[in-house]
Design a protein around this motif. Structure first.
Motif, PDB file in Angstrom:
ATOM      1  N   LEU A 137       0.828  -1.209   0.000  1.00  0.00           N
ATOM      2  CA  LEU A 137       0.000   0.000   0.000  1.00  0.00           C
ATOM      3  C   LEU A 137       0.859   1.255   0.000  1.00  0.00           C
ATOM      4  O   LEU A 137       0.518   2.259  -0.645  1.00  0.00           O
ATOM      5  CB  LEU A 137      -0.943  -0.012   1.210  1.00  0.00           C
ATOM      6  CG  LEU A 137      -2.175  -0.904   1.090  1.00  0.00           C
ATOM      7  CD1 LEU A 137      -2.874  -1.064   2.437  1.00  0.00           C
ATOM      8  CD2 LEU A 137      -3.151  -0.338   0.060  1.00  0.00           C
ATOM      9  N   ARG A 159     -11.427  -6.308  -1.530  1.00  0.00           N
ATOM     10  CA  ARG A 159     -11.550  -5.182  -0.601  1.00  0.00           C
ATOM     11  C   ARG A 159     -10.782  -4.009  -1.180  1.00  0.00           C
ATOM     12  O   ARG A 159      -9.656  -4.161  -1.655  1.00  0.00           O
ATOM     13  CB  ARG A 159     -10.992  -5.544   0.780  1.00  0.00           C
ATOM     14  CG  ARG A 159     -11.005  -4.368   1.745  1.00  0.00           C
ATOM     15  CD  ARG A 159     -10.530  -4.729   3.130  1.00  0.00           C
ATOM     16  NE  ARG A 159     -10.343  -3.546   3.940  1.00  0.00           N
ATOM     17  CZ  ARG A 159      -9.894  -3.545   5.204  1.00  0.00           C
ATOM     18  NH1 ARG A 159      -9.601  -4.700   5.799  1.00  0.00           N
ATOM     19  NH2 ARG A 159      -9.738  -2.420   5.868  1.00  0.00           N
ATOM     20  N   PHE A 161      -8.959  -0.260  -0.923  1.00  0.00           N
ATOM     21  CA  PHE A 161      -8.280   0.704  -0.059  1.00  0.00           C
ATOM     22  C   PHE A 161      -8.106   1.976  -0.864  1.00  0.00           C
ATOM     23  O   PHE A 161      -7.522   1.958  -1.951  1.00  0.00           O
ATOM     24  CB  PHE A 161      -6.901   0.177   0.359  1.00  0.00           C
ATOM     25  CG  PHE A 161      -6.937  -1.018   1.262  1.00  0.00           C
ATOM     26  CD1 PHE A 161      -6.903  -0.877   2.640  1.00  0.00           C
ATOM     27  CD2 PHE A 161      -7.010  -2.293   0.721  1.00  0.00           C
ATOM     28  CE1 PHE A 161      -6.937  -1.986   3.469  1.00  0.00           C
ATOM     29  CE2 PHE A 161      -7.041  -3.408   1.535  1.00  0.00           C
ATOM     30  CZ  PHE A 161      -7.005  -3.258   2.917  1.00  0.00           C
ATOM     31  N   ASP A 162      -8.611   3.098  -0.331  1.00  0.00           N
ATOM     32  CA  ASP A 162      -8.502   4.345  -1.092  1.00  0.00           C
ATOM     33  C   ASP A 162      -8.078   5.522  -0.228  1.00  0.00           C
ATOM     34  O   ASP A 162      -8.191   6.670  -0.630  1.00  0.00           O
ATOM     35  CB  ASP A 162      -9.826   4.679  -1.792  1.00  0.00           C
ATOM     36  CG  ASP A 162     -10.999   4.758  -0.825  1.00  0.00           C
ATOM     37  OD1 ASP A 162     -10.770   4.765   0.407  1.00  0.00           O
ATOM     38  OD2 ASP A 162     -12.145   4.801  -1.308  1.00  0.00           O
ATOM     39  N   LYS A 163      -7.550   5.241   0.945  1.00  0.00           N
ATOM     40  CA  LYS A 163      -7.146   6.309   1.848  1.00  0.00           C
ATOM     41  C   LYS A 163      -5.686   6.644   1.615  1.00  0.00           C
ATOM     42  O   LYS A 163      -4.809   5.795   1.834  1.00  0.00           O
ATOM     43  CB  LYS A 163      -7.357   5.897   3.309  1.00  0.00           C
ATOM     44  CG  LYS A 163      -6.961   6.953   4.328  1.00  0.00           C
ATOM     45  CD  LYS A 163      -7.226   6.458   5.744  1.00  0.00           C
ATOM     46  CE  LYS A 163      -6.791   7.501   6.775  1.00  0.00           C
ATOM     47  NZ  LYS A 163      -7.013   7.013   8.159  1.00  0.00           N
ATOM     48  N   GLY A 166      -2.646   5.500   3.787  1.00  0.00           N
ATOM     49  CA  GLY A 166      -2.771   4.129   4.269  1.00  0.00           C
ATOM     50  C   GLY A 166      -3.735   3.969   5.426  1.00  0.00           C
ATOM     51  O   GLY A 166      -3.927   4.856   6.248  1.00  0.00           O
ATOM     52  N   ASP A 167      -4.373   2.801   5.452  1.00  0.00           N
ATOM     53  CA  ASP A 167      -5.251   2.422   6.540  1.00  0.00           C
ATOM     54  C   ASP A 167      -4.514   1.485   7.482  1.00  0.00           C
ATOM     55  O   ASP A 167      -3.470   0.931   7.157  1.00  0.00           O
ATOM     56  CB  ASP A 167      -6.487   1.685   5.994  1.00  0.00           C
ATOM     57  CG  ASP A 167      -7.361   2.587   5.137  1.00  0.00           C
ATOM     58  OD1 ASP A 167      -7.548   3.735   5.524  1.00  0.00           O
ATOM     59  OD2 ASP A 167      -7.832   2.110   4.092  1.00  0.00           O
ATOM     60  N   VAL A 169      -4.126  -1.933   8.602  1.00  0.00           N
ATOM     61  CA  VAL A 169      -4.481  -3.181   7.930  1.00  0.00           C
ATOM     62  C   VAL A 169      -4.389  -4.380   8.868  1.00  0.00           C
ATOM     63  O   VAL A 169      -4.491  -5.521   8.410  1.00  0.00           O
ATOM     64  CB  VAL A 169      -3.586  -3.415   6.696  1.00  0.00           C
ATOM     65  CG1 VAL A 169      -3.709  -2.249   5.730  1.00  0.00           C
ATOM     66  CG2 VAL A 169      -2.133  -3.638   7.100  1.00  0.00           C
ATOM     67  N   THR A 172      -6.206  -7.855   8.376  1.00  0.00           N
ATOM     68  CA  THR A 172      -6.806  -7.947   7.050  1.00  0.00           C
ATOM     69  C   THR A 172      -6.552  -9.304   6.407  1.00  0.00           C
ATOM     70  O   THR A 172      -7.457  -9.911   5.822  1.00  0.00           O
ATOM     71  CB  THR A 172      -6.276  -6.831   6.140  1.00  0.00           C
ATOM     72  OG1 THR A 172      -6.636  -5.563   6.690  1.00  0.00           O
ATOM     73  CG2 THR A 172      -6.865  -6.957   4.739  1.00  0.00           C
TER      74      THR A 172
END
Length: 360
Positions: A137, A159, A161-163, A166-167, A169, A172
């Protein structure tokens, strides 16, 4: 075999869903018998095939019976066990070849194969734990689509991820089933398209016009032909499909999905070694459907024309959408195909229809 299968020969089909059903119908039109291997009784394909062998796809006795009854074997979905295809191929021709299954069943292997023959895809990273996901990411600026490498379809096992930045995780990998994953970079595309192409046993090639596809909740909603593409882009999509067919020494019909960027670049999203949902429009808008084309290819017959007589929009009937069937039948220039499924469930493909617009 060096000659075409004579009428009356038997084609084995692994898988009894709607694609197997339409393959069996096409085979019957060309004078062939069909036997379907499918663990679920009264499956859609069994309603039109000559016989069903009720057995798992990896059942040794069921596979042996399929081999004895068939002059050639094909399949309607890409998650057929590779070992089953290889075991059958020792006794009877199996098309498409097992190599196509091996490539398409693993998203990392698929992208490595495509890149290896000079075809572009989204950037990607294999992911086998949360640490690798965090690192991947970071490389993609915190954004991407995480997918299972195997068994995903119709948007399942994914799934987003668009932040940016980074989120968290943590957990996950476990939440995705602790199975091998792939993180794919987001692609800024203008439209999604697909090409249905075929390769015969003699090496001949044919492709239908690209379709422009719209998905809802990860499931194909509509395919529109012609797609809004420049002629050069459409030809590039056909050429890419042909390159894939040649590299796999493929026999049969294949579906190739692309992301089309505004600058005309094409990225292959995935390949499907079988007849494909986005090619259902050929059943209504072409003289030779993708299903007949597949039967022609695996039987050693000449490939048919891919010309279409109409522009069209194909739409899937998902779940309770099937209740529209009677009203659709009252419309002019609508060709309806229901799959014979008794129960309409959310997300289940119950049928499709194609609305034709005659070309002048």
């Amino acid at each position: 075999m060096s000659t075409a299968l004579p009428a009356g020969s038997t084609i084995g089909i692994i898988g009894g869903g709607q694609l197997g059903r339409m393959l069996a119908m096409a085979a019957a039109r060309l004078g062939y018998r069909t036997v379907v291997l499918e663990p679920q009784g009264d499956c859609p394909a069994a309603q039109v095939a000559n016989r069903q062998i009720i057995a798992a796809y990896d059942d040794a006795y069921g596979l042996a019976e399929l081999s004895r009854e068939s002059d050639v074997v094909t399949y309607e979905f890409e998650n057929v066990p590779v070992a089953s295809a290889k075991a059958l191929a020792a006794d009877v021709p199996v098309f498409p070849p097992a190599k196509a299954l091996e490539v398409s069943q693993d998203r990392v292997a698929e992208k490595a194969f495509l890149n290896g023959i000079g075809i572009s895809t989204a950037d990607y990273r294999p992911v086998d734990n949360d640490r690798q996901l965090t690192d991947a990411l970071k490389e993609f600026s915190g954004a991407g689509i995480l997918k299972t490498r195997r068994m995903g379809y119709d948007g399942k096992g994914q799934r987003a991820f668009d932040k940016i930045g980074g989120d968290d995780v943590s957990g996950t990998f476990a939440s995705m089933g602790a199975v091998p994953l792939i993180l794919e970079a987001f692609v800024a595309f203008e439209r999604e398209i697909s090409v249905i192409a075929a390769r015969g046993r003699d090496g001949s090639l044919a492709a239908y016009d690209p379709a422009e596809n719209i998905h809802r909740a990860g499931i194909l909603h509509t395919s529109t032909v012609p797609a809004k593409l420049k002629a050069a882009t459409a030809q590039a999509a056909r050429d890419a499909a042909f390159a894939i067919l040649e590299a796999l020494d493929y026999v049969g019909v294949i579906g190739v999905e692309f992301f089309a960027a505004k600058d005309g670049r094409l990225l292959v999203n995935e390949i499907a070694p079988r007849v494909h949902n986005s090619g259902h429009w050929t059943e209504a808008a072409c003289g030779i459907s993708q299903f007949e084309q597949h039967i022609r290819a695996i039987a050693g017959l000449p490939l048919g024309t891919t010309a279409r007589h109409s522009n069209c929009v194909m739409e899937n009937l998902i779940g309770n959408d099937v209740a529209r069937a009677e009203a659709l039948l009252a419309e002019p220039d609508v060709v309806l195909h229901l799959y014979g499924k008794a129960e309409a469930r959310a997300g289940r493909k119950m049928g499709h229809f194609t609305r034709l617009k005659r070309r002048r």
